[in-house]
Design a protein around this motif. Sequence first.
Motif, short mmCIF file in Angstrom:
data_model
loop_
_atom_site.label_atom_id
_atom_site.label_comp_id
_atom_site.label_asym_id
_atom_site.label_seq_id
_atom_site.Cartn_x
_atom_site.Cartn_y
_atom_site.Cartn_z
N MET A 195 -36.66 12.17 1.17
CA MET A 195 -37.84 12.95 0.81
C MET A 195 -37.42 14.37 0.44
O MET A 195 -36.46 14.90 0.94
N ARG A 196 -38.18 14.97 -0.48
CA ARG A 196 -37.91 16.35 -0.86
C ARG A 196 -39.20 17.02 -1.25
O ARG A 196 -40.19 16.38 -1.60
N HIS A 197 -39.22 18.35 -1.19
CA HIS A 197 -40.39 19.09 -1.60
C HIS A 197 -39.93 20.40 -2.21
O HIS A 197 -38.87 20.94 -1.87
N GLN A 198 -40.72 20.95 -3.14
CA GLN A 198 -40.33 22.17 -3.84
C GLN A 198 -40.95 23.37 -3.15
O GLN A 198 -42.12 23.35 -2.76
N GLU A 199 -40.16 24.43 -3.01
CA GLU A 199 -40.66 25.65 -2.42
C GLU A 199 -39.77 26.82 -2.81
O GLU A 199 -38.67 26.63 -3.36
N GLU A 200 -40.23 28.03 -2.53
CA GLU A 200 -39.43 29.23 -2.74
C GLU A 200 -38.65 29.54 -1.47
O GLU A 200 -39.21 29.51 -0.37
N VAL A 201 -37.38 29.84 -1.65
CA VAL A 201 -36.54 30.19 -0.50
C VAL A 201 -35.75 31.45 -0.81
O VAL A 201 -35.19 31.59 -1.90
N LYS B 212 -34.14 18.95 0.11
CA LYS B 212 -33.99 17.63 0.71
C LYS B 212 -33.47 17.79 2.14
O LYS B 212 -32.62 18.63 2.41
N LEU B 213 -33.99 16.98 3.04
CA LEU B 213 -33.56 17.05 4.42
C LEU B 213 -32.11 16.61 4.56
O LEU B 213 -31.38 17.12 5.41
N GLU B 214 -31.68 15.66 3.74
CA GLU B 214 -30.31 15.18 3.76
C GLU B 214 -29.76 15.15 2.35
O GLU B 214 -30.50 14.96 1.38
#
Length: 257
Positions: free
Chosen positions: A1-7, A65-67
């Motif tokens: 699973m993955r999600h888009q965000e600002e980091v 992505k978590l992994e």
Amino acid sequence: MRHQEEVQALVLFSKNYREKDKLVKLFTESHGKKMFFVKNANRKNNPFQAAIQPYTKAVYIADIKLEGLSFLNNVKEIYPFKNIQQDIFISAYATYLLNLVDTAIEDGVYDPALYGFTLEALTLLEKNYDPEIITNIFEVQILERFGVKINWDRCAICGKTEGRFDFSSSYSGLLCESHFHMDERRSHFEMNAIHFIRLFSRINYKQISTIKLKPETKLSIRKTLDELYDEYVGIQLKSKKFITTMKSWENMLKEDK
């Protein structure tokens, strides 16, 4: 699973991947250290080129992505530490600090305190503060991330906080002069080195503008920290060896002058 965000993140390092792509290791404020894939990073005019250079801070828009590999999609608010990038001596210390961070915690470990501490250190290097003092403070305070907890505050026997101290590995901390006899194998470190390491263990980076050290004091601190790292951490970083070599260059230049 993955999600888009600002980091918000600092570049730890990048390396080529295949012919035109790169893998970039970022220390993010919100997700710890993660490896990112940047497609076509080696192509001319790629918008990511400035954002993935060493000693750079930026806000990245990414698929997290978590992994496995995460992906960079866009970037804004790029802040290069230009002074660090352009000065081989300052960049040597910056590289060592970033290598320590990369070694001290596992990927994906949320550690905003360490992120902020690292950002403070790089900011002061950028402003031409004494890189040796900045590095020493960083080394002392990051020891806990390696699982090394040393009591620098008081004598391990009586709790005394003032006077002459030495380090004892048997007690994982300090012994005051009255209790040196409790450990015949105490370290016999120089007293001025112990004094400043005690200070460095609790000082805030905002306070270091008042610290001025003689070369011989810096050398004794360096020797003491090297012994502690050899005994408790046991890492051999190329960036640390380069600093040692670089210091010999500085000494040669001074002698020539």
